[in-house]
Design a protein around this motif. Structure first.
Motif: not given
Length: 295
Positions: A96-103
């Protein structure tokens, strides 16, 4: 009405949301049929097996989203205290990778990973969505990277709108499909359409085998030779994950304006479906796992 049993090997099958051409090893040698104006028996059985596989992958996504929802709301510990089984095989690696509010979630099956029912998958399934723990709906993009299901390459994109609680109080997913399948010999087939999948039982436990889904929708499959088969679910399909096959429901199938009905039965877990053509002739279709190779 006379009922005919299929005794020849499967010529056409389409996996993970589609149909595809295969030939199975058999002691009986048969010639490939000419393209029929009406739906053939081989095309009919291909559709039933295609949906069986498609639903298994849908269950993988639903299982993750439900687990994620419970974890986000600190409810997972309140669920079943016994042994917990999921739809993911042990050999699948989830990141799982979070970039800002995008998962972005990646399921990596490596060079080969066996599902509980014996299907072999490889490569990656990738899903991404905006993360909002308070939202009642979620729009998910699902793509594939080097992904194969039983050696068939799958490419394309699904857009899934996931509702945590529909008007019946159940989780529901509406999937818009646009998928292309490619085989080792270059044969291709594609499917576009929409499926709605309501999770009617088992969503309040962490046991995979008690999950039950009801499925509606319509789609069209186009073969490399230009043949198009359209399908509309006229009575919701019931998929119980404790059974390998769809146990009830009907699909209206149309090819060249010729229509028939595929009936999956009364809820009994068995490998039988009945196809009734436009003339009222019934064909009993026996679903079975086959050891097939691309031709």
């Amino acid at each position: 009405m006379k009922i005919y049993k299929l005794k020849t090997a499967l010529l056409l099958a389409f996996l993970v949301g589609g149909l595809f051409f295969i030939s199975c090893e058999d002691s009986e040698v048969i010639d490939a049929p000419e393209i029929s104006e009406a739906l053939t028996e081989d095309e009919t059985i291909a559709i039933t097996e295609a949906d069986d596989v498609s639903d298994e992958l849908d269950n993988l996504i639903d299982d993750y989203l439900f687990e994620d929802e419970l974890s986000s709301k600190d409810e997972l510990a309140l669920k079943d205290d016994g042994e917990k089984g999921t739809g993911r095989p042990d050999c699948a690696v989830k990141t799982v990778v979070m970039e800002g509010t995008t998962r972005t979630i990646t399921f990596d099956f490596g060079e080969g990973c066996e599902f509980p029912n014996g299907h072999i998958v490889a490569g990656k399934i990738i899903i991404s969505h905006e993360f909002d723990v308070d939202a009642m709906t979620m729009t998910i993009t699902q793509t594939y990277e080097g992904f194969t299901f039983n050696d068939v390459m799958v490419e394309g994109e699904n857009i899934i709108v996931r509702t945590y609680e529909n008007e019946n109080g159940n989780p529901e997913s509406v999937k818009t499909m646009d998928i292309t399948m490619t085989w080792e010999d270059g044969e291709t087939a594609s499917r576009v359409g929409t499926k709605t999948r309501e999770w009617v039982e088992g969503y309040d436990t962490r046991e995979w085998a008690d999950n039950v889904f009801e499925i509606t929708g319509n789609w069209a499959t186009t073969f490399k030779n230009g043949v198009v088969v359209s399908a509309t679910i006229t009575k919701e399909l019931r998929r119980e994950m404790s059974c390998r096959f769809i146990v009830s429901g009907t699909i209206e199938l149309t090819k060249n304006d010729v229509t028939g009905i595929l009936d999956f039965g009364d809820g009994t877990c068995d490998d039988i479906a009945i196809y009734t053509d436009a003339d009222g002739v019934e064909t009993e279709i026996t679903l079975r796992k086959r050891n097939c190779k691309i031709e």
